[in-house]
Every structure is written in C-alpha cells, then in structure tokens.
Design a protein around this motif. Sequence first.
Motif, mmCIF file in Angstrom:
data_model
loop_
_atom_site.group_PDB
_atom_site.id
_atom_site.type_symbol
_atom_site.label_atom_id
_atom_site.label_comp_id
_atom_site.label_asym_id
_atom_site.label_seq_id
_atom_site.Cartn_x
_atom_site.Cartn_y
_atom_site.Cartn_z
ATOM 1 N N ARG A 296 32.383 -40.409 43.131
ATOM 2 C CA ARG A 296 31.843 -39.643 44.335
ATOM 3 C C ARG A 296 32.848 -38.583 44.781
ATOM 4 O O ARG A 296 34.214 -38.982 44.557
ATOM 5 C CB ARG A 296 31.435 -40.363 45.613
ATOM 6 N N ILE B 42 34.433 -36.659 48.149
ATOM 7 C CA ILE B 42 34.406 -36.773 49.791
ATOM 8 C C ILE B 42 35.354 -35.606 49.987
ATOM 9 O O ILE B 42 36.522 -35.796 49.787
ATOM 10 C CB ILE B 42 34.623 -38.011 50.359
ATOM 11 N N LEU C 263 32.796 -43.830 53.794
ATOM 12 C CA LEU C 263 33.009 -44.660 52.404
ATOM 13 C C LEU C 263 31.942 -45.600 52.467
ATOM 14 O O LEU C 263 31.722 -46.122 51.369
ATOM 15 C CB LEU C 263 34.297 -45.531 52.569
ATOM 16 N N VAL D 91 29.330 -44.938 49.509
ATOM 17 C CA VAL D 91 29.826 -45.133 48.198
ATOM 18 C C VAL D 91 29.554 -46.403 47.789
ATOM 19 O O VAL D 91 30.114 -47.478 48.525
ATOM 20 C CB VAL D 91 31.442 -44.748 48.184
ATOM 21 N N GLU E 121 33.371 -48.149 43.270
ATOM 22 C CA GLU E 121 33.532 -46.666 42.728
ATOM 23 C C GLU E 121 34.732 -45.849 43.191
ATOM 24 O O GLU E 121 35.152 -46.014 44.495
ATOM 25 C CB GLU E 121 32.341 -45.917 42.945
ATOM 26 N N ILE F 86 36.752 -42.770 44.450
ATOM 27 C CA ILE F 86 36.614 -41.603 45.145
ATOM 28 C C ILE F 86 37.629 -40.533 45.047
ATOM 29 O O ILE F 86 38.810 -40.899 44.910
ATOM 30 C CB ILE F 86 36.463 -41.885 46.620
#
Length: 98
Positions: free
Chosen positions: A2, A4, A17, A20, A24, A26
């Motif tokens: 992901r 952000i 967070l 997510v 995973e 980030i």
Amino acid sequence: MRQISLREFRTRGSKALEAVPQGETILLCGQQGPAYFLVPVLGDVVMEERELRRAMAKASLRESWVHAKASGSDEMNDEEIEHEVKQLRRLRKRRKTR
C-alpha cells in the motif's frame, strides 16, 4: 504494498494505518515520490530484518539507476567502465601519497 502520502500519515497517523491489512509493507510517498518504507515486525524478527534490508537495497538500486541514466553512464560498455575505474583508482592513489 500500500501507498500512503506523507501528509496523510502525519495528520492521521494510526487511522491511516488501520486501513492496511496486518503484516503488509507500506510505502510512504511525498511530493517528490516514494520516501519511506514501513515494514511491520511480526513473528520472526530476523526474517523481517532481511525483508527490510532487501527493500532498502531495492530502493538504493533504483536510485543508482536514476543517477546512472541522468549521467549517461548507463550506456557505457565494459571497456569504458574499466577505463573509468582505472582513472579513479589513479586519482585516489595520488591523493593518498600527498
């Protein structure tokens, strides 16, 4: 993985967070592009450290590719690279003897 934005992470932190999935990695992105990896530490810390180091190595390699392309050195052949290395070694050797 992901992504952000840094701005969202600064302003919403833990809420950003929550969306997510657990475990995973980030990628935090700023206006200039990717900036940081957030890698969760779960279970086997040694494996997680390897994953972190792998991610950092990939990021460093990508940065090197960008630098090489910008300088034109990505188009060099083996002989040109060897010549460049020899010149730099001579220069360093001169600096050490001074």
